[in-house]
Design a protein around this motif. Sequence first.
Motif, PDB file in Angstrom:
ATOM      1  N   LYS A  48       0.839  -1.203   0.000  1.00  0.00           N
ATOM      2  CA  LYS A  48       0.000   0.000   0.000  1.00  0.00           C
ATOM      3  C   LYS A  48       0.882   1.264   0.000  1.00  0.00           C
ATOM      4  CE  LYS A  48      -4.246   1.453   0.975  1.00  0.00           C
ATOM      5  NZ  LYS A  48      -5.524   1.386   0.824  1.00  0.00           N
ATOM      6  N   ALA A  49       1.902   1.270   0.831  1.00  0.00           N
ATOM      7  CA  ALA A  49       2.781   2.445   0.916  1.00  0.00           C
ATOM      8  C   ALA A  49       3.490   2.700  -0.417  1.00  0.00           C
ATOM      9  CB  ALA A  49       3.807   2.255   2.028  1.00  0.00           C
ATOM     10  N   ASN A  50       3.657   1.638  -1.213  1.00  0.00           N
ATOM     11  CA  ASN A  50       4.299   1.791  -2.515  1.00  0.00           C
ATOM     12  C   ASN A  50       3.286   2.017  -3.631  1.00  0.00           C
ATOM     13  OD1 ASN A  50       7.454   1.175  -2.631  1.00  0.00           O
ATOM     14  ND2 ASN A  50       6.563   0.094  -0.900  1.00  0.00           N
ATOM     15  N   GLY A  51       2.063   2.299  -3.267  1.00  0.00           N
ATOM     16  CA  GLY A  51       1.066   2.680  -4.267  1.00  0.00           C
ATOM     17  C   GLY A  51       0.400   1.517  -4.982  1.00  0.00           C
TER      18      GLY A  51
ATOM     19  N   LYS B  86       2.872   1.408 -13.456  1.00  0.00           N
ATOM     20  CA  LYS B  86       3.049   0.976 -12.065  1.00  0.00           C
ATOM     21  C   LYS B  86       3.334  -0.518 -12.102  1.00  0.00           C
ATOM     22  CE  LYS B  86      -0.891   3.202 -10.463  1.00  0.00           C
ATOM     23  NZ  LYS B  86      -1.914   3.314  -9.452  1.00  0.00           N
TER      24      LYS B  86
ATOM     25  N   ALA C 277      10.112  -2.180  -1.415  1.00  0.00           N
ATOM     26  CA  ALA C 277      10.555  -0.935  -2.067  1.00  0.00           C
ATOM     27  C   ALA C 277      11.616  -1.232  -3.126  1.00  0.00           C
ATOM     28  CB  ALA C 277      11.104   0.031  -1.021  1.00  0.00           C
TER      29      ALA C 277
ATOM     30  N   GLN D 145       8.191   1.279   7.712  1.00  0.00           N
ATOM     31  CA  GLN D 145       7.524   1.578   6.437  1.00  0.00           C
ATOM     32  C   GLN D 145       8.048   2.890   5.869  1.00  0.00           C
ATOM     33  OE1 GLN D 145       5.822  -0.457   4.858  1.00  0.00           O
ATOM     34  NE2 GLN D 145       4.607  -1.720   6.230  1.00  0.00           N
TER      35      GLN D 145
ATOM     36  N   GLU E  71       8.006   5.454   2.043  1.00  0.00           N
ATOM     37  CA  GLU E  71       7.600   5.661   0.652  1.00  0.00           C
ATOM     38  C   GLU E  71       8.864   6.000  -0.115  1.00  0.00           C
ATOM     39  OE1 GLU E  71       4.476   8.570  -1.425  1.00  0.00           O
ATOM     40  OE2 GLU E  71       4.048   8.089   0.675  1.00  0.00           O
TER      41      GLU E  71
END
Length: 583
Positions: free
Chosen positions: A36-39, A87, A165, A201, A203
């Motif tokens: 989620k944090a990486n979109g 993405k 990431a 976490q 981004e």
Amino acid sequence: MDNTTKPATPAAAPVPATPNPEVDMTGMYVLANALKANGVEVIFGLVGIPVTEVAYICQKVGIRFISFRFEQQAGMAAATYGYLTKKPGVLLTVSSLGFMNGLTATINANVNCYPMIQISGSSDRVAVDLEQGTYEGLDQLAFAKPWVKAAYRVNRPQDIPLGVARAVRAAISGRPGGVYLDMTVPAMGGIIPKAEAAKLQFEPVDPASPVYPAPDAVKRAMELLASAKKPVFLLGKGAAYSQNDDKIKQLIEKTGIPFYPMSMAKGLMPDNHPLSALSCRSMIMEEADVVVLVGARLNWLLSRGHGKWNKDNKYIQLDIEPTEIDCNQPIAAPVVGDLGATLDMMLAELPNYKMSIDPKWVPALQAHTVEANKYIEAKLAPNPSPMTHWSALRAARAVLAKHPEVTLINEGANTLDDTRDAIDMMQPRHRIDCATWAIMGMGAGSAIGAAIATGGPVVTIQGDSAFGFSGMEVSTMTRFNLPITVCVFNNGGIYNNIGVNLSNDGDPAPTTLNLRARYDKMMEAFGGVGYYVTTPEEYATALETAIASGKPSLIDVQLAGDSGKESGHIGYLNPEPLIPITV
Ligand code: ADP
Ligand code: TPW
Ligand code: MG
């Protein structure tokens, strides 16, 4: 009571703390949060031990989980999603065979430069490395590593955010590609305090930072371009992927240089644009003096720069991958960098250069286009019964011309070649096909990936053999109620239905499939809408109705068994059999 025979509990034995859901979380949650944090908004996959709960938790944190019937197809969907959105498309698989089933798609994504991450559950290293026969034990990282852009293994929950990431950056930066992330059971099942997990976490900053080319390289390319008498831009799917549509249009229209789109770059500029040299492949190969490769590789699809190509031509190559340069032919003017940055610099330089295009070059290409179009029309015009690929395509063409918003998925041999030639594309990234490896079985997954990525209508045109590789995914199309119309061009075989078994023992020939199969009933069996059509009129009506309905539909387009020739247009790649074979 005598307790002396029992071993005494050592006073300092570490007692494992019972995880407390109030303050602890497992690696599975860390993984979902990291995605989620990486979109990441959607995952494609097929669950089982040890990743079932991961998929549930992803849904809980708001990531869609598109559940498939076969991992390879989930991978095709992830790859297509990645190509269309820039993405990373994410695939989730179980260990061993599930991992391998998905890896075929990840490798195919890597070959095609689509950004994709396969995350696979994998068994505990301790027993895998000692080959102790653990559940689904396989050294998956070693298996994947030689064939993907990057491969990482995560063994501890606290390493998950960093692992995700890194996988994201590897997939989308530089030349995009397929990445493998091995998620061991100890990583997913390990307990970590929530507070510690939250601190881990992050981004990532600039996961796909554009890389600028050297100014001198741009100048060298501009000089060569300006000197050209018969230049051409070859647009590839890397150009389409990079989403620089307007800059490409500007460069083409400001220079007045014609363009030739590779199959998935069709629509990047409209196929019917006055500078389109789509129908002039041989003429370009034989006559162009400066060929600009724009996010396109000089690979087998362009005869690797050999064969018909003008021996005296010069290449300019705009590509993000330095090792692609000089791969088959010396490149006179390589420009290595992100296409957006390269185009900005070329457009800025443009006023300093004067083009010297032979005034007869574009009119000659346009005259050739008129003749080539007549040839295509002549192929499309006849109305035989049963239908041929071409008469069916006349119907499809008329309907799709009214629906430029449709994403077209295309695979097969004759079904691929003839559709590519017959159906014009008007918008970028609206055509997805079996691409660099010409693999069959990408259709269903790609259709699902495109429907999820665009939210818009999708039509597939697939040969009956091609459809057979992944037909079970009609289940996925119906469960997710996707606006996909599958068209099966049914000529009863790989290439056609007229192959002859050389021993005549009653077995079907190697290329023979089921000419009378009713593929439409497969879609009906899963709650979608089926159509069976035998004339172009019926086909046009069914296609129009199916697109308008927005419901998962399948049209069995009944062709003649003798429609189609071996290998479509690329029979020349077959080794000579020396004996006559009827295919
Ligand atoms: P096609 O099959 O359409 O000819 P290819 O897949 O052979 O296209 O080539 C695509 C090329 O585009 C690859 O060499 C890849 O490195 C390049 N590419 C991908 N993304 C970019 C980008 N953002 N900028 C420049 N080149 C890119
Ligand atoms: C994974 C070999 C190339 S084209 C094709 C096959 C099996 C099917 C052609 O028949 P289809 O189309 O789809 O019915 P048509 O119109 O010509 O009859 N396995 C894989 N990839 C490839 N490319 C093949 C086999 C092949
Ligand atoms: Mg066929």
